[in-house]
Motif scaffolding. Structure first.
Motif, mmCIF file in Angstrom:
data_model
loop_
_atom_site.group_PDB
_atom_site.id
_atom_site.type_symbol
_atom_site.label_atom_id
_atom_site.label_comp_id
_atom_site.label_asym_id
_atom_site.label_seq_id
_atom_site.Cartn_x
_atom_site.Cartn_y
_atom_site.Cartn_z
ATOM 1 N N VAL A 5 0.127 -11.722 -19.162
ATOM 2 C CA VAL A 5 1.548 -11.776 -18.797
ATOM 3 C C VAL A 5 2.141 -10.399 -19.034
ATOM 4 N N LEU A 6 2.829 -9.886 -18.020
ATOM 5 C CA LEU A 6 3.485 -8.594 -18.115
ATOM 6 C C LEU A 6 4.981 -8.818 -17.984
ATOM 7 N N ALA A 7 5.698 -8.524 -19.041
ATOM 8 C CA ALA A 7 7.146 -8.753 -19.048
ATOM 9 C C ALA A 7 7.867 -7.472 -19.386
ATOM 10 N N GLY A 8 9.082 -7.313 -18.802
ATOM 11 C CA GLY A 8 9.853 -6.122 -19.105
ATOM 12 C C GLY A 8 11.134 -6.043 -18.326
ATOM 13 N N ARG A 9 11.933 -5.013 -18.671
ATOM 14 C CA ARG A 9 13.177 -4.755 -17.954
ATOM 15 C C ARG A 9 12.877 -4.262 -16.552
ATOM 16 N N ALA A 10 13.697 -4.701 -15.620
ATOM 17 C CA ALA A 10 13.452 -4.331 -14.230
ATOM 18 C C ALA A 10 13.593 -2.838 -14.001
ATOM 19 N N ASP A 11 14.386 -2.148 -14.827
ATOM 20 C CA ASP A 11 14.587 -0.713 -14.629
ATOM 21 C C ASP A 11 13.755 0.140 -15.594
ATOM 22 N N CYS A 12 12.822 -0.480 -16.258
ATOM 23 C CA CYS A 12 12.039 0.251 -17.274
ATOM 24 C C CYS A 12 10.891 1.033 -16.612
ATOM 25 N N PRO A 13 10.838 2.350 -16.789
ATOM 26 C CA PRO A 13 9.743 3.124 -16.172
ATOM 27 C C PRO A 13 8.382 2.796 -16.768
ATOM 28 N N TYR A 15 7.511 -0.200 -17.776
ATOM 29 C CA TYR A 15 7.084 -1.427 -17.116
ATOM 30 C C TYR A 15 6.493 -1.106 -15.749
ATOM 31 N N ALA A 16 7.102 -0.180 -15.042
ATOM 32 C CA ALA A 16 6.606 0.199 -13.715
ATOM 33 C C ALA A 16 5.200 0.770 -13.802
ATOM 34 N N LYS A 17 4.960 1.605 -14.820
ATOM 35 C CA LYS A 17 3.611 2.165 -14.986
ATOM 36 C C LYS A 17 2.606 1.076 -15.304
ATOM 37 N N ALA A 18 2.998 0.159 -16.199
ATOM 38 C CA ALA A 18 2.093 -0.930 -16.561
ATOM 39 C C ALA A 18 1.824 -1.837 -15.371
ATOM 40 N N GLU A 19 2.838 -2.019 -14.512
ATOM 41 C CA GLU A 19 2.686 -2.858 -13.327
ATOM 42 C C GLU A 19 1.678 -2.249 -12.349
ATOM 43 N N ASP A 23 -1.706 -4.110 -11.221
ATOM 44 C CA ASP A 23 -2.038 -4.366 -9.812
ATOM 45 C C ASP A 23 -3.411 -3.814 -9.461
ATOM 46 N N TYR A 24 -3.704 -2.631 -9.965
ATOM 47 C CA TYR A 24 -5.008 -2.010 -9.688
ATOM 48 C C TYR A 24 -6.151 -2.831 -10.278
ATOM 49 N N LEU A 25 -5.958 -3.293 -11.503
ATOM 50 C CA LEU A 25 -7.011 -4.084 -12.151
ATOM 51 C C LEU A 25 -7.199 -5.424 -11.457
ATOM 52 N N GLN A 26 -6.111 -6.049 -11.082
ATOM 53 C CA GLN A 26 -6.200 -7.354 -10.425
ATOM 54 C C GLN A 26 -6.872 -7.251 -9.063
#
Length: 487
Positions: A5-13, A15-19, A23-26
């Motif tokens: 589960v990946l959770a975070g603020r929508a404007d968090c940079p 979180y964007a990096k982790a996303e 995505d790459y791993l998935q």
């Protein structure tokens, strides 16, 4: 299956990096699944209150600390592995006296380092087993902290197993040969066997060092031929000749041999070589002129007796070689240990070291022969000092040295039937003439040029330079082949 589960603020940079990573791993891992939860910044702070107060600089500091900790852990792991898997050191012909003198130096920590444990493996024939057992017992009595084990090997097929270092000493053999050519050819079978076993059994990064009284260059080049995968890590020891040359100079100058540096040995280590003093320096020399510890003076500028340099110096070194004194066990052991120490830890900065290596055409030396030349050790390897100036060797001297080495190799491989000692046109005309080479050397006090510094006469003579009789040559005793040659 792994689900995250990946959770975070929508404007968090972050979180964007982790996303992006998720995505790459998935996408590339079929059993990796990710569930994303994003929240508006206000909602995230209201319900979770998890924010990052770290500045970029602080994150960099933490990242650097993490890297340093990781490196420390790796070093600790390597040290732990060294305790479990010590450095495997193999010594051939281990019943010879040189081995007896070498063992205490190797186990002292001076060569491989004070934190490197070693395992000694003494290799020799079955007849030497009782002698080897005595050596093992006495070595164990040393109670050397860095010696994890010492063992005996007399089974050829087990030789050099997992070896990190192989030290080739003079082989003791009872085989009798009647000619110089037969003596040369007798080196091939053992070198071929050793080369095969080193390539088959030893570690991929094994370092092989060749010493001895006779045919050192030849044995080295043959080992390279039959162990091609590790040929770049096979060298011949020249420090014994270098040490003896320094000792003779030191007695003349009334100083200690360790104060003399940069004596270069060219050519055949155990035969037709040339002692080059043009770069030689002496430190801490007691005279009217003194300087700091790093102040040096040219050796040639301090020896005003040219007759001594041209005649007596040459004769003294030739006599030492002819009697085998140049390669006595203590000197042989110290030379091997010092070469290994330089190989692992580097040679003194700015100092020239002589080493027998495979020629690649440096200094006009023919390719494909092992030739002693100036090098330096650094970063676990050696580098030929091709940038040295004013060290040119005359064509006649070079030909005289290389001719022997080329013929020895060809005879050993069966490509040449008989050995022909090199003779220049002058030699043929006069029967014998000293080889000369003009030499220039300068320092702050003196500038002088010698037009005939004939101490460059290749020294010492090899067996090939003497008349060859049909007297029996037995290579099994303590004397060198040169001693047994009867005119």
């Amino acid at each position: 299956m792994a689900k995250f589960v990946l959770a975070g603020r929508a404007d968090c940079p972050y979180y964007a990096k982790a996303e992006l990573l998720a995505d790459y791993l998935q996408k590339n891992l079929p059993d990796f699944h990710i569930h994303k939860i994003t929240q508006h910044p206000h909602v995230w702070e209201l319900y979770h209150g998890v924010t990052s107060s770290m500045t970029t600089e602080l994150m960099k500091i933490i990242a650097q600390e993490n890297l340093e900790t990781h490196i420390e852990k790796e070093l600790e792991e390597e040290a732990r592995k060294d305790l479990i898997n010590p450095l495997q050191v193999w010594i051939t012909s281990a019943s010879v006296p040189a081995c007896y003198n070498l063992i205490p130096i190797l186990t002292s920590g001076e060569v491989f380092g004070m934190h490197t444990e070693i395992s000694l493996n003494l290799f020799d024939n079955k007849e030497a087993e009782e002698n080897l057992r005595s050596v093992v017992a006495e070595t164990q009595d040393l109670v050397a902290p860095l010696l994890q084990s010492i063992s005996i090997c007399t089974r050829v097929e087990d030789a050099f197993l997992q070896a990190h270092v192989v030290i080739i000493l003079d082989d003791s053999t009872d085989r009798e040969v009647y000619t110089l050519e037969g003596c040369i050819r007798s080196r091939l079978p053992l070198c071929r066997l050793y080369g095969y076993l080193i390539q088959k059994n030893a570690h991929d990064s094994v370092r092989v060092i060749v010493g001895g009284k006779t045919f050192v260059n030849l044995k080295t080049v043959l080992l390279m031929r039959y162990a091609p995968n590790v040929a770049h890590n096979i060298v011949a020891v020249a420090l014994g000749v270098e040490g003896q040359a320094k000792a003779v100079l030191a007695r003349k100058l009334r100083t200690t041999p360790s104060c003399i540096k940069n004596v270069i040995i060219w050519g055949n280590i155990s035969g037709n070589n040339y002692i080059d003093l043009r770069k030689a320096k002496v430190y801490r020399y007691e005279s009217a002129i003194w300087g700091p510890p790093n102040y040096s003076r040219s050796v040639l500028s301090l020896i005003f007796d040219s007759e001594w340099v041209n005649r007596q110096y040459v004769a003294t070194l030739r006599k030492l070689t002819a009697t085998g004194k140049q390669f006595r066990p203590i000197l042989a052991a110290h030379s091997i240990a010092t070469t290994l120490k330089y190989w692992y830890h580097g040679s003194p900065p700015g100092e020239i070291v002589s080493l027998g290596v495979l020629s690649e055409g440096q200094f006009g030396i023919p390719e494909g022969i092992v030739f002693s030349m100036p090098v330096k050790f650094e970063n676990g390897t050696w580098v030929v000092l091709t940038d040295l100036t004013d060290i040119e060797i005359s064509e006649q001297i070079m030909t005289r040295m290389t001719s022997d080495l080329i013929q020895e190799k060809l005879i050993a491989l069966g490509d040449l039937v008989s050995f022909q000692p090199y003779q220049s046109e002058t030699d043929l005309a006069k029967g014998y003439e000293k080889t000369t080479l003009p030499t220039t050397y300068n320092n702050q006090e003196n500038q002088r040029v010698s037009d005939a510094v004939d101490f460059l006469d290749p020294i010492p003579q090899t067996i090939s330079e003497k008349p060859h009789s049909q007297e029996l040559i037995n290579d099994s005793g303590d004397k060198t082949v040169e001693e047994r040659q009867i005119n």
